[in-house]
Design a protein around this motif. Structure first.
Motif, PDB file in Angstrom:
ATOM      1  N   ALA A  29       0.848  -1.094   0.057  1.00  0.00           N
ATOM      2  CA  ALA A  29      -0.352  -0.060  -0.124  1.00  0.00           C
ATOM      3  C   ALA A  29       0.634   1.177   0.070  1.00  0.00           C
ATOM      4  CB  ALA A  29      -0.919  -0.049   1.033  1.00  0.00           C
ATOM      5  N   ALA A  30       2.016   1.160   0.565  1.00  0.00           N
ATOM      6  CA  ALA A  30       2.971   2.170   0.372  1.00  0.00           C
ATOM      7  C   ALA A  30       3.687   2.700  -0.956  1.00  0.00           C
ATOM      8  CB  ALA A  30       3.587   2.053   2.355  1.00  0.00           C
ATOM      9  N   LEU A  31       3.994   1.189  -0.845  1.00  0.00           N
ATOM     10  CA  LEU A  31       4.718   2.041  -2.986  1.00  0.00           C
ATOM     11  C   LEU A  31       3.259   1.959  -3.682  1.00  0.00           C
ATOM     12  CD1 LEU A  31       6.122  -1.366  -2.753  1.00  0.00           C
ATOM     13  CD2 LEU A  31       6.753   0.454  -3.220  1.00  0.00           C
ATOM     14  N   ALA A  32       2.127   1.871  -3.271  1.00  0.00           N
ATOM     15  CA  ALA A  32       1.668   1.918  -4.163  1.00  0.00           C
ATOM     16  C   ALA A  32       1.226   3.686  -4.005  1.00  0.00           C
ATOM     17  CB  ALA A  32      -0.264   1.878  -4.207  1.00  0.00           C
ATOM     18  N   VAL A  33       0.755   4.439  -2.787  1.00  0.00           N
ATOM     19  CA  VAL A  33       0.861   5.248  -2.416  1.00  0.00           C
ATOM     20  C   VAL A  33       1.977   6.757  -3.004  1.00  0.00           C
ATOM     21  CG1 VAL A  33       0.551   7.203  -0.262  1.00  0.00           C
ATOM     22  CG2 VAL A  33      -0.674   5.344  -0.637  1.00  0.00           C
ATOM     23  N   GLU A  34       2.876   6.061  -2.380  1.00  0.00           N
ATOM     24  CA  GLU A  34       4.517   6.858  -2.935  1.00  0.00           C
ATOM     25  C   GLU A  34       4.240   6.866  -3.956  1.00  0.00           C
ATOM     26  OE1 GLU A  34       7.449   9.437  -1.343  1.00  0.00           O
ATOM     27  OE2 GLU A  34       5.991   8.598  -0.517  1.00  0.00           O
ATOM     28  N   PHE A  35       3.728   6.031  -4.401  1.00  0.00           N
ATOM     29  CA  PHE A  35       4.203   6.469  -6.443  1.00  0.00           C
ATOM     30  C   PHE A  35       3.005   7.020  -7.652  1.00  0.00           C
ATOM     31  CE2 PHE A  35       7.859   3.738  -5.765  1.00  0.00           C
ATOM     32  CZ  PHE A  35       8.737   4.188  -5.897  1.00  0.00           C
ATOM     33  N   THR A  36       2.180   7.942  -6.789  1.00  0.00           N
ATOM     34  CA  THR A  36       0.599   7.816  -6.897  1.00  0.00           C
ATOM     35  C   THR A  36       1.183   9.556  -7.213  1.00  0.00           C
ATOM     36  OG1 THR A  36      -0.041   6.385  -6.059  1.00  0.00           O
ATOM     37  CG2 THR A  36      -1.681   8.938  -7.134  1.00  0.00           C
ATOM     38  N   PRO A  37       0.720  10.138  -8.468  1.00  0.00           N
ATOM     39  CA  PRO A  37       1.085  12.091  -8.499  1.00  0.00           C
ATOM     40  C   PRO A  37       0.639  12.341  -7.230  1.00  0.00           C
ATOM     41  CG  PRO A  37       0.268  10.677 -10.687  1.00  0.00           C
ATOM     42  CD  PRO A  37      -0.100   9.415  -9.130  1.00  0.00           C
ATOM     43  N   ALA A  38       1.439  13.876  -7.530  1.00  0.00           N
ATOM     44  CA  ALA A  38       1.153  14.182  -5.765  1.00  0.00           C
ATOM     45  C   ALA A  38      -0.253  14.817  -6.267  1.00  0.00           C
ATOM     46  CB  ALA A  38       1.875  15.309  -6.396  1.00  0.00           C
ATOM     47  N   SER A  39      -0.627  15.023  -7.097  1.00  0.00           N
ATOM     48  CA  SER A  39      -2.406  15.513  -7.442  1.00  0.00           C
ATOM     49  C   SER A  39      -3.672  14.096  -6.692  1.00  0.00           C
ATOM     50  CB  SER A  39      -2.805  16.342  -8.717  1.00  0.00           C
ATOM     51  OG  SER A  39      -3.043  15.143  -9.808  1.00  0.00           O
ATOM     52  N   LEU A  40      -2.726  13.159  -6.153  1.00  0.00           N
ATOM     53  CA  LEU A  40      -3.736  12.046  -6.342  1.00  0.00           C
ATOM     54  C   LEU A  40      -3.544  11.617  -5.199  1.00  0.00           C
ATOM     55  CD1 LEU A  40      -4.183  10.315  -9.541  1.00  0.00           C
ATOM     56  CD2 LEU A  40      -5.847  12.121  -8.146  1.00  0.00           C
ATOM     57  N   LYS A  41      -2.306  11.757  -4.344  1.00  0.00           N
ATOM     58  CA  LYS A  41      -1.801  10.992  -3.164  1.00  0.00           C
ATOM     59  C   LYS A  41      -3.005  10.589  -1.860  1.00  0.00           C
ATOM     60  CE  LYS A  41       2.531  11.441  -3.377  1.00  0.00           C
ATOM     61  NZ  LYS A  41       3.496  10.155  -3.186  1.00  0.00           N
TER      62      LYS A  41
ATOM     63  N   PRO B 109      -6.097  11.634  -1.718  1.00  0.00           N
ATOM     64  CA  PRO B 109      -7.470  10.240  -2.025  1.00  0.00           C
ATOM     65  C   PRO B 109      -6.966   8.617  -2.107  1.00  0.00           C
ATOM     66  CG  PRO B 109      -6.978  11.846  -3.622  1.00  0.00           C
ATOM     67  CD  PRO B 109      -6.563  12.744  -3.221  1.00  0.00           C
ATOM     68  N   ALA B 110      -5.365   8.766  -2.774  1.00  0.00           N
ATOM     69  CA  ALA B 110      -4.821   7.316  -3.101  1.00  0.00           C
ATOM     70  C   ALA B 110      -4.420   7.014  -1.827  1.00  0.00           C
ATOM     71  CB  ALA B 110      -3.855   6.962  -4.010  1.00  0.00           C
ATOM     72  N   ALA B 111      -3.563   7.254  -1.052  1.00  0.00           N
ATOM     73  CA  ALA B 111      -3.939   7.167   0.528  1.00  0.00           C
ATOM     74  C   ALA B 111      -4.723   6.434   1.545  1.00  0.00           C
ATOM     75  CB  ALA B 111      -2.940   8.239   1.261  1.00  0.00           C
TER      76      ALA B 111
ATOM     77  N   ALA C 174      -8.359   2.091   2.894  1.00  0.00           N
ATOM     78  CA  ALA C 174      -9.751   1.592   3.146  1.00  0.00           C
ATOM     79  C   ALA C 174      -9.313   0.016   2.062  1.00  0.00           C
ATOM     80  CB  ALA C 174     -10.397   2.108   2.223  1.00  0.00           C
ATOM     81  N   LEU C 175      -8.432  -0.416   1.175  1.00  0.00           N
ATOM     82  CA  LEU C 175      -8.480  -1.904   0.766  1.00  0.00           C
ATOM     83  C   LEU C 175      -7.754  -2.570   1.644  1.00  0.00           C
ATOM     84  CD1 LEU C 175      -8.546  -0.758  -3.023  1.00  0.00           C
ATOM     85  CD2 LEU C 175     -10.427  -1.876  -1.706  1.00  0.00           C
ATOM     86  N   ALA C 176      -6.659  -2.365   2.354  1.00  0.00           N
ATOM     87  CA  ALA C 176      -6.012  -2.789   3.225  1.00  0.00           C
ATOM     88  C   ALA C 176      -6.572  -2.942   4.011  1.00  0.00           C
ATOM     89  CB  ALA C 176      -4.592  -2.083   3.378  1.00  0.00           C
ATOM     90  N   LEU C 177      -8.012  -2.346   5.077  1.00  0.00           N
ATOM     91  CA  LEU C 177      -8.306  -2.855   6.023  1.00  0.00           C
ATOM     92  C   LEU C 177      -9.368  -4.394   5.645  1.00  0.00           C
ATOM     93  CD1 LEU C 177      -9.801   0.433   7.526  1.00  0.00           C
ATOM     94  CD2 LEU C 177      -7.872  -0.646   8.634  1.00  0.00           C
ATOM     95  N   ALA C 178      -9.586  -3.616   4.254  1.00  0.00           N
ATOM     96  CA  ALA C 178     -10.195  -5.425   3.819  1.00  0.00           C
ATOM     97  C   ALA C 178      -9.854  -6.765   3.977  1.00  0.00           C
ATOM     98  CB  ALA C 178     -10.825  -4.772   2.856  1.00  0.00           C
ATOM     99  N   LEU C 179      -7.841  -6.629   3.650  1.00  0.00           N
ATOM    100  CA  LEU C 179      -7.485  -7.350   3.200  1.00  0.00           C
ATOM    101  C   LEU C 179      -6.509  -7.906   4.884  1.00  0.00           C
ATOM    102  CD1 LEU C 179      -5.837  -6.680   0.090  1.00  0.00           C
ATOM    103  CD2 LEU C 179      -7.520  -8.165   0.455  1.00  0.00           C
TER     104      LEU C 179
ATOM    105  N   ILE D  16      -2.925   3.439   9.473  1.00  0.00           N
ATOM    106  CA  ILE D  16      -3.011   4.914  10.266  1.00  0.00           C
ATOM    107  C   ILE D  16      -1.479   5.944   9.603  1.00  0.00           C
ATOM    108  CG2 ILE D  16      -4.380   6.591  11.287  1.00  0.00           C
ATOM    109  CD1 ILE D  16      -6.159   4.218  12.217  1.00  0.00           C
ATOM    110  N   LYS D  17      -0.891   5.717  10.936  1.00  0.00           N
ATOM    111  CA  LYS D  17       0.338   5.915  11.250  1.00  0.00           C
ATOM    112  C   LYS D  17       0.918   5.698  10.385  1.00  0.00           C
ATOM    113  CE  LYS D  17       4.614   5.293  13.118  1.00  0.00           C
ATOM    114  NZ  LYS D  17       5.048   4.710  14.686  1.00  0.00           N
ATOM    115  N   LEU D  18       0.858   4.903   9.445  1.00  0.00           N
ATOM    116  CA  LEU D  18       2.286   5.083   7.593  1.00  0.00           C
ATOM    117  C   LEU D  18       1.532   5.407   6.595  1.00  0.00           C
ATOM    118  CD1 LEU D  18       3.812   1.794   8.803  1.00  0.00           C
ATOM    119  CD2 LEU D  18       4.263   3.334   9.262  1.00  0.00           C
ATOM    120  N   LEU D  19       0.604   4.608   6.354  1.00  0.00           N
ATOM    121  CA  LEU D  19       0.001   5.954   5.364  1.00  0.00           C
ATOM    122  C   LEU D  19      -0.687   7.256   4.838  1.00  0.00           C
ATOM    123  CD1 LEU D  19      -1.664   2.637   3.861  1.00  0.00           C
ATOM    124  CD2 LEU D  19       0.747   2.944   3.467  1.00  0.00           C
ATOM    125  N   LEU D  20      -1.869   7.211   6.099  1.00  0.00           N
ATOM    126  CA  LEU D  20      -2.518   8.478   5.917  1.00  0.00           C
ATOM    127  C   LEU D  20      -1.332   9.213   6.828  1.00  0.00           C
ATOM    128  CD1 LEU D  20      -6.254   6.832   7.012  1.00  0.00           C
ATOM    129  CD2 LEU D  20      -5.035   7.289   5.061  1.00  0.00           C
ATOM    130  N   ALA D  21      -0.762   8.983   7.590  1.00  0.00           N
ATOM    131  CA  ALA D  21      -0.023  10.014   8.103  1.00  0.00           C
ATOM    132  C   ALA D  21       1.222  10.617   7.726  1.00  0.00           C
ATOM    133  CB  ALA D  21       0.073  10.106   9.709  1.00  0.00           C
TER     134      ALA D  21
END
Length: 181
Positions: free
Chosen positions: A123-135, A137-139, A144-149, A166-171
């Motif tokens: 999930a962190a890789l996905a967030v980190e390599f998302t364009p800044a304008s979408l970072k 909502p991508a986080a 949300a998807l990771a919570l289900a898994l 929350i600590k790593l992806l959102l904060a």
């Protein structure tokens, strides 16, 4: 000490250089409160003393870290000029708490630990390599998807994996918002 001879305080290391009194108070307050709640849950679950102690330390780090990483001071520090995706992903990768829990807490399997760790890292890789304008909502999408898994953990640790995300992806991974500048 920094290379220029400036003394670095414990607060600078645990929160961020220049943290405000409010940021420090809120961060430590939540860290201690979260550790207390997690300790009570672990003790009520009749876990061994080593497990309870480790859970308290992990809770202190995650509860406090979720708040710290969301502060303006920490955002400025972790996203200062010169910080790269490598720095951010290394910060995520060093969070090996799932494996510490598997080692010390009955009911936490190595497979569950590896699953939580790998989901968080992916999930962190996905967030980190998302364009800044979408970072942002991508986080939230990745969280949300990771919570289900996430695999189930003992009830006393129901807070652990969601709080790690929350600590790593959102904060941590999200830079300071333009409105905070």
């Amino acid at each position: 000490m920094t290379p220029d001879g400036t003394r670095v305080s414990l607060t600078d290391r645990l929160i961020a250089p220049g943290a405000t009194r409010g940021e420090v108070s809120l961060s430590f307050g939540v860290a201690f409160a979260g550790a207390a709640v997690a300790t009570v849950l672990a003790a009520r679950a009749s876990l061994p003393a080593l497990a309870v102690a480790l859970i308290a330390l992990v809770a202190f780090d995650l509860y406090g870290g979720a708040v710290v990483n969301a502060t303006t001071s920490a955002k400025r520090w972790f996203h200062r000029p010169g910080r790269t995706a490598r720095h951010h992903l290394l910060f995520v990768a060093v969070h090996v708490q799932p494996f510490l829990l598997a080692w010390a807490v009955p009911g936490v399997t190595w497979r569950a630990a590896a699953t939580i760790y790998l989901i968080t890292l992916a999930a962190a890789l996905a967030v980190e390599f998302t364009p800044a304008s979408l970072k942002r909502p991508a986080a939230f999408a990745a969280t949300a998807l990771a919570l289900a898994l996430l695999p189930a953990l003992p009830a006393a640790l129901s807070w652990f994996a969601p709080l790690l995300l929350i600590k790593l992806l959102l904060a941590h991974l999200l830079p300071e918002s333009p409105a905070a500048r």
